[in-house]
Write a protein that holds these residues in place. Structure first.
Motif, PDB file in Angstrom:
ATOM      1  N   GLU A 171       6.455   4.170  -6.471  1.00 30.21           N
ATOM      2  CA  GLU A 171       6.289   5.447  -7.182  1.00 30.21           C
ATOM      3  C   GLU A 171       6.262   5.164  -8.678  1.00 30.21           C
ATOM      4  O   GLU A 171       6.737   4.128  -9.127  1.00 30.21           O
ATOM      5  CB  GLU A 171       7.480   6.374  -6.900  1.00 30.21           C
ATOM      6  CG  GLU A 171       7.807   6.529  -5.423  1.00 30.21           C
ATOM      7  CD  GLU A 171       8.929   7.546  -5.183  1.00 30.21           C
ATOM      8  OE1 GLU A 171       9.126   8.454  -6.031  1.00 30.21           O
ATOM      9  OE2 GLU A 171       9.609   7.417  -4.148  1.00 30.21           O
ATOM     10  N   SER A 208       0.822  -1.217   0.000  1.00 29.84           N
ATOM     11  CA  SER A 208       0.000   0.000   0.000  1.00 29.84           C
ATOM     12  C   SER A 208       0.854   1.263   0.000  1.00 29.84           C
ATOM     13  O   SER A 208       0.312   2.372   0.010  1.00 29.84           O
ATOM     14  CB  SER A 208      -0.957  -0.007   1.200  1.00 29.84           C
ATOM     15  OG  SER A 208      -0.210  -0.167   2.392  1.00 29.84           O
ATOM     16  N   SER A 209       2.173   1.100   0.007  1.00 30.21           N
ATOM     17  CA  SER A 209       3.077   2.248  -0.095  1.00 30.21           C
ATOM     18  C   SER A 209       4.425   1.733  -0.605  1.00 30.21           C
ATOM     19  O   SER A 209       4.554   0.554  -0.915  1.00 30.21           O
ATOM     20  CB  SER A 209       3.222   2.924   1.273  1.00 30.21           C
ATOM     21  OG  SER A 209       3.879   4.166   1.118  1.00 30.21           O
ATOM     22  N   ASN A 222      -5.197   8.613  -0.325  1.00 35.30           N
ATOM     23  CA  ASN A 222      -4.779   7.228  -0.611  1.00 35.30           C
ATOM     24  C   ASN A 222      -5.368   6.227   0.389  1.00 35.30           C
ATOM     25  O   ASN A 222      -4.679   5.334   0.880  1.00 35.30           O
ATOM     26  CB  ASN A 222      -3.245   7.100  -0.617  1.00 35.30           C
ATOM     27  CG  ASN A 222      -2.679   7.319  -2.013  1.00 35.30           C
ATOM     28  OD1 ASN A 222      -3.437   7.407  -2.988  1.00 35.30           O
ATOM     29  ND2 ASN A 222      -1.368   7.397  -2.113  1.00 35.30           N
ATOM     30  N   ASP A 259       3.472   7.928  -4.444  1.00 34.56           N
ATOM     31  CA  ASP A 259       2.946   7.003  -3.424  1.00 34.56           C
ATOM     32  C   ASP A 259       1.688   6.355  -3.980  1.00 34.56           C
ATOM     33  O   ASP A 259       0.643   6.991  -4.095  1.00 34.56           O
ATOM     34  CB  ASP A 259       2.624   7.747  -2.124  1.00 34.56           C
ATOM     35  CG  ASP A 259       2.349   6.790  -0.969  1.00 34.56           C
ATOM     36  OD1 ASP A 259       2.568   5.567  -1.139  1.00 34.56           O
ATOM     37  OD2 ASP A 259       1.914   7.267   0.092  1.00 34.56           O
TER      38      ASP A 259
END
Ligand SMILES: O=c1[nH]c(=O)c2[nH]c(=O)[nH]c2[nH]1
Length: 301
Positions: free
Chosen positions: A158, A154-155, A265, A175
């Motif tokens: 890029e 979830s992160s 997000n 992100d």
């Protein structure tokens, strides 16, 4: 104009074999889908309908089941290798045999904290794959793999700085969610089929790839795939090549601004298609030739 027969191969696809080892009260299970494929001098069957050189696909099926008992499935690769060697050694018109298999994993049921001896629940993780090709001279090409390995972070992902033209609307991001359903195949170099621990290699490769997916800060799925292939080869030096195919399972931040709600997000639309499909091969420099290692039969492996 002459019309001639091209490449041909035949066999029995998808023999569903479940092997239980019940020598002790604690049973073991191996659940596989086996495809056998013969390549050789089968021109007459196609050109004149003469079946004299054709070992029926039904016989191949019976042999697959018989070998599940006599050779056993304790090692998927040794089983596949033994079956392929049998076809090239014992069936005269066969020049090359390929055995492909998928393995469906089961986990032991836990009862009151103790593992049950003979009950399992189907494990929802990836499907393991194996393909062994053997030539009449005994040369063998062994590949392993997996498919349906669904991973998401979830992160730590890029995507920006890409080439733009008059049709580019994609916004750069620093992100985003990165998710895929990985298909990986790997090729072993020189290993001793009789003694090599393929199960330990499988565990080490899978761990290396999943850990790299999680911990590597990604600037593109392409970069992550290369790292996953590289760490797999570093984890198991007997590997000479890893092939990866990864659909980029796009997750788009849902537009909640229309309702006056901020979305940092947190809420996504998981889009199922279209998807970017990223594919890469990672090899050891100077790796031996792949020969027929990647020549598919069932399309499942
Ligand atoms: O990791 C990515 N690679 C791409 O090539 C690509 N193209 C795209 O639209 N999004 C992404 N993401």
């Amino acid at each position: 104009m002459a019309i001639i027969l091209g490449d041909h191969q035949y066999g029995k696809a998808e023999n569903r074999i479940v092997r239980i080892v019940r020598d002790t009260p604690r049973h073991e299970i191996r659940d596989v889908n086996v495809s056998t494929c013969l390549r050789g001098r089968f021109d007459a069957a196609h050109l004149t309908g003469d079946q004299g050189e054709v070992l029926p696909t039904d016989t191949q099926k019976q042999t697959s089941y018989a070998y599940a008992k006599t050779v056993g499935l304790a090692s998927l690769e040794r089983y596949a290798h033994a079956l392929a060697v049998h076809f090239v050694d014992d069936v005269e018109p066969v020049d090359q045999a390929r055995v492909e298999l998928e393995e469906f994993a089961w986990e032991r049921v836990s009862v009151g904290g103790a593992e049950h001896d003979f009950s399992w629940v189907r494990s929802g993780r990836e499907v393991r794959t194996v393909a062994v090709t053997v030539d009449a001279d005994g040369s063998a090409w062994i590949t392993g793999g997996l498919k349906d390995l669904v991973v998401l972070k979830s992160s730590g992902s890029e995507f920006h700085g890409f080439l733009e033209d008059e049709y580019t609307v994609l916004e750069p991001t620093s992100d985003r969610i990165m998710a895929t359903s990985l298909v990986a195949k790997w090729r072993f170099g020189a290993v001793d089929v009789a003694t090599f621990d393929f199960d330990a290699a499988y565990a080490a490769i899978t761990t290396a790839m999943v850990e790299t997916f999680a911990s590597f800060h990604s600037l593109a799925l392409q970069q992550t795939l290369f790292q996953m292939g590289k760490t797999a080869i570093e984890a198991v030096p007997e590997l000479v090549e890893v092939r990866l195919s990864a659909p980029n399972k796009h997750h788009f931040a849902y537009d909640l601004a229309r309702f006056g709600i901020e979305n940092h997000n947190e809420v996504f639309h998981a889009d199922d298609r279209p998807y970017g499909l990223i594919q890469a091969s990672v090899t050891v420099e100077g790796a031996p030739d792949a020969g027929p290692a990647w020549d598919q039969y069932s399309g499942l492996v």
